[in-house]
Scaffold this active site. Structure first.
Site, mmCIF file in Angstrom:
data_model
loop_
_atom_site.group_PDB
_atom_site.id
_atom_site.type_symbol
_atom_site.label_atom_id
_atom_site.label_comp_id
_atom_site.label_asym_id
_atom_site.label_seq_id
_atom_site.Cartn_x
_atom_site.Cartn_y
_atom_site.Cartn_z
ATOM 1 N N ASP A 28 -16.088 24.748 0.892
ATOM 2 C CA ASP A 28 -15.282 24.652 -0.326
ATOM 3 C C ASP A 28 -16.165 25.023 -1.516
ATOM 4 O O ASP A 28 -17.300 24.549 -1.618
ATOM 5 C CB ASP A 28 -14.755 23.218 -0.470
ATOM 6 C CG ASP A 28 -13.691 23.082 -1.544
ATOM 7 O OD1 ASP A 28 -13.876 23.658 -2.644
ATOM 8 O OD2 ASP A 28 -12.686 22.393 -1.301
ATOM 9 N N LYS A 60 -12.405 34.457 -14.672
ATOM 10 C CA LYS A 60 -12.935 35.652 -14.008
ATOM 11 C C LYS A 60 -14.066 36.275 -14.833
ATOM 12 O O LYS A 60 -15.074 36.729 -14.286
ATOM 13 C CB LYS A 60 -11.814 36.658 -13.787
ATOM 14 C CG LYS A 60 -10.899 36.348 -12.607
ATOM 15 C CD LYS A 60 -11.666 36.439 -11.300
ATOM 16 C CE LYS A 60 -10.770 36.361 -10.090
ATOM 17 N NZ LYS A 60 -11.514 36.436 -8.818
ATOM 18 N N ILE A 74 -6.214 39.430 -0.355
ATOM 19 C CA ILE A 74 -7.232 40.483 -0.352
ATOM 20 C C ILE A 74 -8.225 40.252 0.775
ATOM 21 O O ILE A 74 -8.608 41.188 1.485
ATOM 22 C CB ILE A 74 -7.943 40.547 -1.716
ATOM 23 C CG1 ILE A 74 -6.973 41.013 -2.811
ATOM 24 C CG2 ILE A 74 -9.147 41.490 -1.655
ATOM 25 C CD1 ILE A 74 -7.563 40.992 -4.217
ATOM 26 N N ALA A 75 -8.641 39.004 0.971
ATOM 27 C CA ALA A 75 -9.645 38.699 1.998
ATOM 28 C C ALA A 75 -9.173 39.103 3.383
ATOM 29 O O ALA A 75 -9.957 39.656 4.180
ATOM 30 C CB ALA A 75 -9.980 37.209 1.965
ATOM 31 N N TYR A 79 -7.174 31.826 -16.319
ATOM 32 C CA TYR A 79 -7.530 32.603 -15.124
ATOM 33 C C TYR A 79 -8.397 33.796 -15.506
ATOM 34 O O TYR A 79 -9.431 34.069 -14.888
ATOM 35 C CB TYR A 79 -6.272 33.068 -14.397
ATOM 36 C CG TYR A 79 -6.556 34.043 -13.267
ATOM 37 C CD1 TYR A 79 -7.173 33.617 -12.095
ATOM 38 C CD2 TYR A 79 -6.215 35.389 -13.380
ATOM 39 C CE1 TYR A 79 -7.442 34.503 -11.061
ATOM 40 C CE2 TYR A 79 -6.484 36.288 -12.352
ATOM 41 C CZ TYR A 79 -7.097 35.834 -11.198
ATOM 42 O OH TYR A 79 -7.363 36.721 -10.180
ATOM 43 N N ALA A 120 -13.048 34.400 -2.614
ATOM 44 C CA ALA A 120 -12.395 33.139 -2.979
ATOM 45 C C ALA A 120 -12.573 32.798 -4.453
ATOM 46 O O ALA A 120 -13.657 32.941 -5.003
ATOM 47 C CB ALA A 120 -12.954 32.008 -2.125
ATOM 48 N N SER A 121 -11.482 32.336 -5.085
ATOM 49 C CA SER A 121 -11.503 31.914 -6.483
ATOM 50 C C SER A 121 -10.198 31.211 -6.799
ATOM 51 O O SER A 121 -9.190 31.459 -6.135
ATOM 52 C CB SER A 121 -11.673 33.121 -7.398
ATOM 53 O OG SER A 121 -11.754 32.725 -8.757
ATOM 54 N N GLY A 134 -13.018 32.618 1.546
ATOM 55 C CA GLY A 134 -11.584 32.473 1.272
ATOM 56 C C GLY A 134 -10.729 33.289 2.209
ATOM 57 O O GLY A 134 -9.846 34.035 1.774
#
Length: 348
Positions: free
Chosen positions: A67, A164, A18-19, A160, A88-89, A13
């Site tokens: 993906d 998680k 953050i990435a 969400y 990625a999420s 991602g």
């Protein structure tokens, strides 16, 4: 970026807030980085964000299309990587008709990456989880949450946060049952603030933009902990490298609990005239819940009203020597970079 024989790291991602900061740290330290994108058309955008963060050379940066919703290319994505940082999420910005539209891709995506990493002989995966997998769905909770806590998915919580929690639990179960020696550590950030390098930024940063632009007079009575994205990136690297991190969860938090009004006051303090539209009062909880019935984007906020969401960061500090910035510094950095983005967008 220094020349180095350091190993290859896959960051999933790569266009995310953050990435990008994680890749920035990795490239600065001489690691080779491969990053996955759902669409390869975002390569230049990612380079621009990294350039904004100070990267000047891109020889060590590779892109691959992958993906989380299908197996295609994940074997190539992890090939030759010693470490995987799985960021990625699905994000909470989208309104879903069915919670499984968010939960299933998060869970399946985590397992897809872990299987590919195991089969490729990756040493360790660092999973970006969230506070949403730790401290949600508990009524009358007192005292700071720690890494021993898990969110209550049987309670009425936002998809969400449920996604998680379910995804992280699935990851730990996979490691126990079929990891075959693959190592895992998770980083669970609270509200992520800090410097914005492009148009892709966190849900918490979006709330700052709303304060700066909306002319709303009130904010909800939400109390949360916050952390700087630069410190989140540092913690990911520590979790990737330190032997003590294997098999552990780490809350990424400055461990300072602030209200939305506290954030507004920090923005006024640091931004002056640019923060003239920032709210100065709080909205009663009963009104927030009533409005959320008609505004789906407020439903996650409504579930957090009156909740103690304080956290402890002692584990990351003690075990890994992590030293986060203050929440005020993180929020001020968000505000300053957001003002710059808003002004640039108005010009264009």
């Amino acid at each position: 970026m220094a020349e180095s024989n350091k190993p290859l790291v896959l960051v999933t991602g790569g266009s995310g807030f953050i990435a990008v900061h994680i890749m920035l740290k990795l490239l600065e330290q001489g690691y080779r980085v491969r990053t996955s994108l759902r669409t390869m058309s975002r390569q230049d955008e990612v380079r621009d964000m990294l350039r904004s963060g100070g990267v000047t050379r891109f020889e060590g940066l590779l892109f691959i299309q992958a993906d989380l919703s299908n197996d295609h290319n994940w074997d190539e994505a992890v090939k030759g990587a010693e470490y995987v940082i799985h960021v990625a999420s699905p994000t909470p910005n989208k309104v879903y008709k069915d919670e499984n539209e968010m939960i299933q891709p998060a869970r399946d995506g985590v397992l897809r990456v872990l299987r590919a990493a195991r089969d490729a002989g990756v040493k360790r995966v660092v999973l970006t989880s969230a506070f949403g997998a730790i401290g949600v769905g508990h009524k009358n909770h007192k005292g700071p949450y720690t890494e021993k806590d898990w969110s209550n998915t049987d309670a009425s919580i936002h998809p969400y946060q449920k996604s998680k929690t379910i995804a992280e639990k699935a990851a730990w179960e996979f490691i126990r049952q079929e990891g075959n020696g693959l190592e895992l550590a998770t980083v669970n950030p609270v509200g992520v603030m800090g410097p914005i390098l492009g148009n892709d930024y966190s849900h918490s940063n979006s709330s700052v933009r709303q304060m700066l632009e909306s002319n709303q007079k009130y904010v909800p009575k939400i109390y949360s902990d916050y952390v700087d994205v630069r410190d989140v990136a540092d913690l990911h690297l520590l979790a990737m490298l330190r032997p003590e991190a294997n098999g552990e969860r780490f809350i990424a938090s400055s461990a300072e609990t602030l209200s939305m009004l506290d954030i507004a006051n920090i923005l006024r303090k640091h931004l002056g005239e640019d923060a003239k539209n920032v709210p100065k009062s709080e909205l009663p909880n009963i009104l927030v819940r009533a409005i959320a019935i008609f505004k789906p984007q407020l439903r996650m906020i409504a579930t957090l009203l009156g909740q103690d969401m304080s956290t402890s960061n002692q584990k990351a500090k003690r075990l890994l020597g992590w030293t986060p910035r203050s929440a005020e510094e993180a929020i001020a950095a968000t505000g300053k970079s957001m003002i710059k983005i808003i002004k640039e967008q108005k010009k264009s």
